[in-house]
Design a protein around this motif. Structure first.
Motif, PDB file in Angstrom:
ATOM      1  N   GLU A  33       9.350  51.313  55.620  1.00  0.00           N
ATOM      2  CA  GLU A  33       8.525  50.674  56.647  1.00  0.00           C
ATOM      3  C   GLU A  33       7.106  50.386  56.165  1.00  0.00           C
ATOM      4  OE1 GLU A  33       8.708  53.494  59.743  1.00  0.00           O
ATOM      5  OE2 GLU A  33      10.800  53.099  60.247  1.00  0.00           O
ATOM      6  N   LEU A  34       6.875  50.545  54.874  1.00  0.00           N
ATOM      7  CA  LEU A  34       5.533  50.397  54.341  1.00  0.00           C
ATOM      8  C   LEU A  34       4.950  49.012  54.587  1.00  0.00           C
ATOM      9  CD1 LEU A  34       3.421  52.028  52.855  1.00  0.00           C
ATOM     10  CD2 LEU A  34       4.381  51.207  50.699  1.00  0.00           C
ATOM     11  N   ALA A  35       5.800  47.996  54.544  1.00  0.00           N
ATOM     12  CA  ALA A  35       5.311  46.624  54.754  1.00  0.00           C
ATOM     13  C   ALA A  35       4.630  46.476  56.111  1.00  0.00           C
ATOM     14  CB  ALA A  35       6.466  45.639  54.627  1.00  0.00           C
ATOM     15  N   GLU A  36       5.165  47.154  57.134  1.00  0.00           N
ATOM     16  CA  GLU A  36       4.576  47.063  58.459  1.00  0.00           C
ATOM     17  C   GLU A  36       3.204  47.724  58.522  1.00  0.00           C
ATOM     18  OE1 GLU A  36       7.294  48.696  61.243  1.00  0.00           O
ATOM     19  OE2 GLU A  36       8.967  47.389  60.647  1.00  0.00           O
ATOM     20  N   ARG A  37       2.974  48.691  57.634  1.00  0.00           N
ATOM     21  CA  ARG A  37       1.711  49.419  57.640  1.00  0.00           C
ATOM     22  C   ARG A  37       0.653  48.780  56.749  1.00  0.00           C
ATOM     23  NH1 ARG A  37       3.576  55.208  55.978  1.00  0.00           N
ATOM     24  NH2 ARG A  37       5.426  54.161  55.211  1.00  0.00           N
ATOM     25  N   MET A  38       1.041  47.799  55.939  1.00  0.00           N
ATOM     26  CA  MET A  38       0.109  47.225  54.974  1.00  0.00           C
ATOM     27  C   MET A  38      -1.172  46.674  55.605  1.00  0.00           C
ATOM     28  SD  MET A  38       0.513  47.496  51.740  1.00  0.00           S
ATOM     29  CE  MET A  38       1.722  47.810  50.455  1.00  0.00           C
ATOM     30  N   PRO A  39      -1.109  45.921  56.711  1.00  0.00           N
ATOM     31  CA  PRO A  39      -2.368  45.399  57.278  1.00  0.00           C
ATOM     32  C   PRO A  39      -3.362  46.504  57.611  1.00  0.00           C
ATOM     33  CG  PRO A  39      -0.500  44.240  58.218  1.00  0.00           C
ATOM     34  CD  PRO A  39       0.072  45.387  57.429  1.00  0.00           C
ATOM     35  N   ARG A  40      -2.883  47.599  58.179  1.00  0.00           N
ATOM     36  CA  ARG A  40      -3.776  48.709  58.504  1.00  0.00           C
ATOM     37  C   ARG A  40      -4.340  49.350  57.234  1.00  0.00           C
ATOM     38  NH1 ARG A  40      -2.668  53.947  58.656  1.00  0.00           N
ATOM     39  NH2 ARG A  40      -0.401  53.635  58.786  1.00  0.00           N
ATOM     40  N   LEU A  41      -3.505  49.493  56.197  1.00  0.00           N
ATOM     41  CA  LEU A  41      -3.959  50.090  54.952  1.00  0.00           C
ATOM     42  C   LEU A  41      -4.994  49.214  54.256  1.00  0.00           C
ATOM     43  CD1 LEU A  41      -0.604  51.526  53.530  1.00  0.00           C
ATOM     44  CD2 LEU A  41      -2.332  52.649  54.953  1.00  0.00           C
ATOM     45  N   ILE A  42      -4.811  47.899  54.353  1.00  0.00           N
ATOM     46  CA  ILE A  42      -5.789  46.980  53.765  1.00  0.00           C
ATOM     47  C   ILE A  42      -7.136  47.139  54.451  1.00  0.00           C
ATOM     48  CG2 ILE A  42      -6.398  44.544  53.527  1.00  0.00           C
ATOM     49  CD1 ILE A  42      -3.422  43.981  53.024  1.00  0.00           C
ATOM     50  N   LEU A  43      -7.127  47.227  55.776  1.00  0.00           N
ATOM     51  CA  LEU A  43      -8.376  47.418  56.512  1.00  0.00           C
ATOM     52  C   LEU A  43      -9.043  48.735  56.138  1.00  0.00           C
ATOM     53  CD1 LEU A  43      -7.390  46.155  60.079  1.00  0.00           C
ATOM     54  CD2 LEU A  43      -8.897  45.015  58.426  1.00  0.00           C
ATOM     55  N   GLU A  44      -8.240  49.788  55.994  1.00  0.00           N
ATOM     56  CA  GLU A  44      -8.793  51.085  55.608  1.00  0.00           C
ATOM     57  C   GLU A  44      -9.385  51.015  54.198  1.00  0.00           C
ATOM     58  OE1 GLU A  44      -9.713  55.226  55.564  1.00  0.00           O
ATOM     59  OE2 GLU A  44      -9.486  53.694  57.105  1.00  0.00           O
ATOM     60  N   ALA A  45      -8.711  50.317  53.298  1.00  0.00           N
ATOM     61  CA  ALA A  45      -9.216  50.183  51.933  1.00  0.00           C
ATOM     62  C   ALA A  45     -10.540  49.425  51.915  1.00  0.00           C
ATOM     63  CB  ALA A  45      -8.193  49.465  51.059  1.00  0.00           C
ATOM     64  N   ARG A  46     -10.639  48.367  52.733  1.00  0.00           N
ATOM     65  CA  ARG A  46     -11.901  47.628  52.819  1.00  0.00           C
ATOM     66  C   ARG A  46     -13.025  48.544  53.314  1.00  0.00           C
ATOM     67  NH1 ARG A  46     -11.119  42.943  49.952  1.00  0.00           N
ATOM     68  NH2 ARG A  46      -9.526  41.617  50.882  1.00  0.00           N
ATOM     69  N   ARG A  47     -12.706  49.393  54.268  1.00  0.00           N
ATOM     70  CA  ARG A  47     -13.722  50.314  54.788  1.00  0.00           C
ATOM     71  C   ARG A  47     -14.182  51.271  53.696  1.00  0.00           C
ATOM     72  NH1 ARG A  47     -14.510  55.212  56.210  1.00  0.00           N
ATOM     73  NH2 ARG A  47     -12.399  55.832  55.646  1.00  0.00           N
ATOM     74  N   VAL A  48     -13.234  51.796  52.920  1.00  0.00           N
ATOM     75  CA  VAL A  48     -13.595  52.717  51.843  1.00  0.00           C
ATOM     76  C   VAL A  48     -14.425  52.009  50.784  1.00  0.00           C
ATOM     77  CG1 VAL A  48     -12.683  54.155  49.976  1.00  0.00           C
ATOM     78  CG2 VAL A  48     -11.611  54.222  52.222  1.00  0.00           C
TER      79      VAL A  48
END
Length: 306
Positions: free
Chosen positions: A26-41
């Motif tokens: 299910e990682l593909a579904e979580r990618m948008p959230r992970l991208i946003l978190e990475a931008r924040r970091v």
């Protein structure tokens, strides 16, 4: 029964591997959230690695240094040399881009997350890789995924890497990096829990380092895997092979478990040391920015001595 040192689940996890496998799929579904978190970091990190502080064919002045016998006289800075009785050379800062390659372990064991963790290991690994890639590209480096993409400088590097990973179904079952051969002056950042046998980790690192590639191992760990806080009945589980072992007194296993983990970590450190690589341990109950900042510092240091 040979179980990896920290692949542990509490007794209530009765379906071997199912939770971790579904999490990876299910990682593909979580990618948008992970991208946003990475931008924040990435916004919390020191942007721009142009100040690599290494002499080279750049345009920015770095420092004066004493002239060394045998160098071309054309390199002497006569204006600076006129100030005292020594000859000086004007050095410029190295500004050429380099290739930095990432590999992120997305196998089943990386899906584990205890109640003490801020995120599953695979999510933290991806956020770290994306944040570092974003910051490194901002600093003028070229970034790619080992065996999946070319190394590029792109403002959309995070989206490019995420798309490549979503399309790489084979990576969900492979806990070792591809046998890629980066260049001599390239750099590799491998992010995993590194719970595979040390002989397999060594083979992967040695293959990547064979042509002079410098690198960094980033070991992601859940706090429960580190402390083994179990007592009473529990199930030790290896999600990679679906093997499980029920034990009646988990507390009695604690010391032996921690000793085995310490020996495994010492083996990882030796594998890295033998190739001149670094090893960073990051726990998922700590902020991602801590590990990201350390890795940026290590990359910058490698650039200064490369």
């Amino acid at each position: 029964m040979a179980l990896s040192p920290t692949r542990v689940l509490p007794a209530e996890a009765r379906t071997p591997g199912r939770r971790e496998t579904e999490s990876a799929l299910e990682l593909a579904e979580r990618m948008p959230r992970l991208i946003l978190e990475a931008r924040r970091v990435s916004t919390t990190l020191a942007h721009g690695l142009h100040g690599r502080r290494r002499a080279g064919p750049g345009e920015s002045f770095w420092q004066f240094r004493p002239f060394v016998a045998g160098e071309a006289a054309a390199r002497i800075d006569w204006r600076r040399s006129a100030r005292d009785d020594r000859l000086y050379v004007r050095e410029r800062e190295w500004e050429a881009a380099h290739n930095i390659w990432f590999w992120v372990d997305r196998s089943a064991s990386m899906g584990f997350a205890s109640h003490l963790a801020q995120a599953p290991k695979v999510e933290r690994a991806l956020v770290l890789a994306f944040a570092l890639a974003d910051t490194l590209v901002e600093g003028g480096e070229r970034v790619g995924l080992l065996g999946l993409t070319r190394a590029v400088t792109s403002r959309r590097i995070v989206e490019t890497l995420a798309q490549a990973l979503v399309g790489d179904g084979a990576g969900l079952t492979n806990d070792a990096p591809p046998r890629a051969t980066p260049g001599r002056f390239d750099e590799a950042i491998l992010v995993s829990d590194f719970l595979s046998p040390l002989s397999e980790v060594k083979a992967s690192v040695d293959a990547i380092a064979a042509h002079g590639t410098h690198g960094h191992l980033v070991a992601i760990a859940d706090p429960v895997e580190e402390t083994f806080p179990f007592s009473g009945q529990a199930v030790l589980h290896d999600p990679e092979t679906n093997r499980s072992l029920a034990i009646g007194d988990a507390g009695a296993w604690g010391d032996a478990y921690r000793d085995r983990l310490a020996a495994h970590r010492a083996g990882l450190a030796e594998i890295a040391r033998a190739q001149g690589w670094t090893l960073t341990l990051h726990r998922t109950d700590r902020p991602a920015s801590e590990a990201a900042l350390r890795l940026l510092t290590l990359v910058a240091a490698a650039r200064g001595t490369g």
